[in-house]
Design a protein around this motif. Structure first.
Motif, PDB file in Angstrom:
ATOM      1  N   ARG A   1     -15.129   2.552  -7.370  1.00 26.37           N
ATOM      2  CA  ARG A   1     -14.781   1.312  -8.077  1.00 26.37           C
ATOM      3  C   ARG A   1     -14.494   0.182  -7.090  1.00 26.37           C
ATOM      4  O   ARG A   1     -14.892  -0.961  -7.298  1.00 26.37           O
ATOM      5  CB  ARG A   1     -13.600   1.546  -9.012  1.00 26.37           C
ATOM      6  CG  ARG A   1     -13.977   2.303 -10.278  1.00 26.37           C
ATOM      7  CD  ARG A   1     -12.874   2.245 -11.321  1.00 26.37           C
ATOM      8  NE  ARG A   1     -11.606   2.797 -10.869  1.00 26.37           N
ATOM      9  CZ  ARG A   1     -11.236   4.082 -10.989  1.00 26.37           C
ATOM     10  NH1 ARG A   1     -12.041   4.937 -11.578  1.00 26.37           N
ATOM     11  NH2 ARG A   1     -10.062   4.492 -10.558  1.00 26.37           N
TER      12      ARG A   1
ATOM     13  N   ASP B   1     -13.583   8.413  -7.280  1.00 25.06           N
ATOM     14  CA  ASP B   1     -13.760   7.401  -8.323  1.00 25.06           C
ATOM     15  C   ASP B   1     -13.137   6.071  -7.911  1.00 25.06           C
ATOM     16  O   ASP B   1     -13.720   5.008  -8.117  1.00 25.06           O
ATOM     17  CB  ASP B   1     -13.163   7.866  -9.646  1.00 25.06           C
ATOM     18  CG  ASP B   1     -13.949   9.010 -10.268  1.00 25.06           C
ATOM     19  OD1 ASP B   1     -15.129   9.188  -9.905  1.00 25.06           O
ATOM     20  OD2 ASP B   1     -13.365   9.722 -11.111  1.00 25.06           O
ATOM     21  N   ARG B   2     -11.953   6.131  -7.334  1.00 26.53           N
ATOM     22  CA  ARG B   2     -11.287   4.896  -6.887  1.00 26.53           C
ATOM     23  C   ARG B   2     -12.099   4.210  -5.793  1.00 26.53           C
ATOM     24  O   ARG B   2     -12.246   2.985  -5.805  1.00 26.53           O
ATOM     25  CB  ARG B   2      -9.885   5.193  -6.379  1.00 26.53           C
ATOM     26  CG  ARG B   2      -8.905   5.486  -7.475  1.00 26.53           C
ATOM     27  CD  ARG B   2      -7.530   5.732  -6.929  1.00 26.53           C
ATOM     28  NE  ARG B   2      -6.607   6.060  -8.008  1.00 26.53           N
ATOM     29  CZ  ARG B   2      -5.387   6.467  -7.816  1.00 26.53           C
ATOM     30  NH1 ARG B   2      -4.898   6.594  -6.587  1.00 26.53           N
ATOM     31  NH2 ARG B   2      -4.618   6.744  -8.844  1.00 26.53           N
TER      32      ARG B   2
ATOM     33  N   THR C   1     -10.587  11.807  -8.413  1.00 26.16           N
ATOM     34  CA  THR C   1      -9.869  10.555  -8.596  1.00 26.16           C
ATOM     35  C   THR C   1     -10.024   9.668  -7.371  1.00 26.16           C
ATOM     36  O   THR C   1     -10.284   8.468  -7.497  1.00 26.16           O
ATOM     37  CB  THR C   1      -8.377  10.822  -8.866  1.00 26.16           C
ATOM     38  OG1 THR C   1      -8.270  11.750  -9.938  1.00 26.16           O
ATOM     39  CG2 THR C   1      -7.657   9.553  -9.212  1.00 26.16           C
TER      40      THR C   1
END
Length: 156
Positions: free
Chosen positions: A10, A6-7, A3
């Motif tokens: 992004r 992924d953050r 997570t």
């Protein structure tokens, strides 16, 4: 853990929107620096001649030729750079010109050229060189005449 990765991915993907602005700011910042130097040379031809005859040691060129070439380089090419016209070629020429300027003026490196390269000498020239190198590598970006010409009808 995925997570967080992924953050971060992004977020960095979203930050690419700043690339055209960063390239525009690089172009304008460097263009202003070179153009101001050209205006100084233009406004004081006697002082410019003196500097090229006595202070600047431009290799392979007579002082009068180096002075004229330097002045016109600094007066014309910054406009192309700021507008983003022929950016990679103009940035490459100014990159080499910047190197020649540093090498030709020993007062910029009082502690020696190699020591100054890693030390605190000629920091402006180092910053300009890095920005110009980025423009050679990346081009002008979307906020440029180069980009507009690339979007002209009939072109890919």
């Amino acid at each position: 853990m995925h997570t967080l990765i992924d953050r971060c991915s992004r977020l960095t993907a979203r930050l690419t929107v700043l690339t055209p602005l960063a390239l525009l700011l690089f172009r304008v910042f460097v263009a202003l620096a070179f153009w101001r130097a050209g205006v100084v040379k233009w406004s004081d031809p006697g002082g410019t001649a003196y500097l090229f005859e006595n202070e600047y040691h431009v290799p392979l060129l007579a002082p009068a030729v180096a002075a004229a070439l330097g002045m016109w380089t600094e007066l014309v090419l910054p406009w192309f750079l700021a507008l983003g016209l022929g950016t990679r070629a103009v940035a490459a020429v100014l990159f080499v010109y910047n190197i020649v300027a540093v090498i030709s003026y020993p007062a910029l490196w009082p502690n020696g050229l190699w020591h100054g390269l890693l030390g605190a000498d000629f920091n402006d020239h180092k910053a300009w060189g890095l920005m110009l190198l980025a423009l050679v590598a990346l081009g002008a970006g979307r906020l440029s005449v180069d980009a507009l010409l690339g979007r002209a009808p009939g072109r890919r």
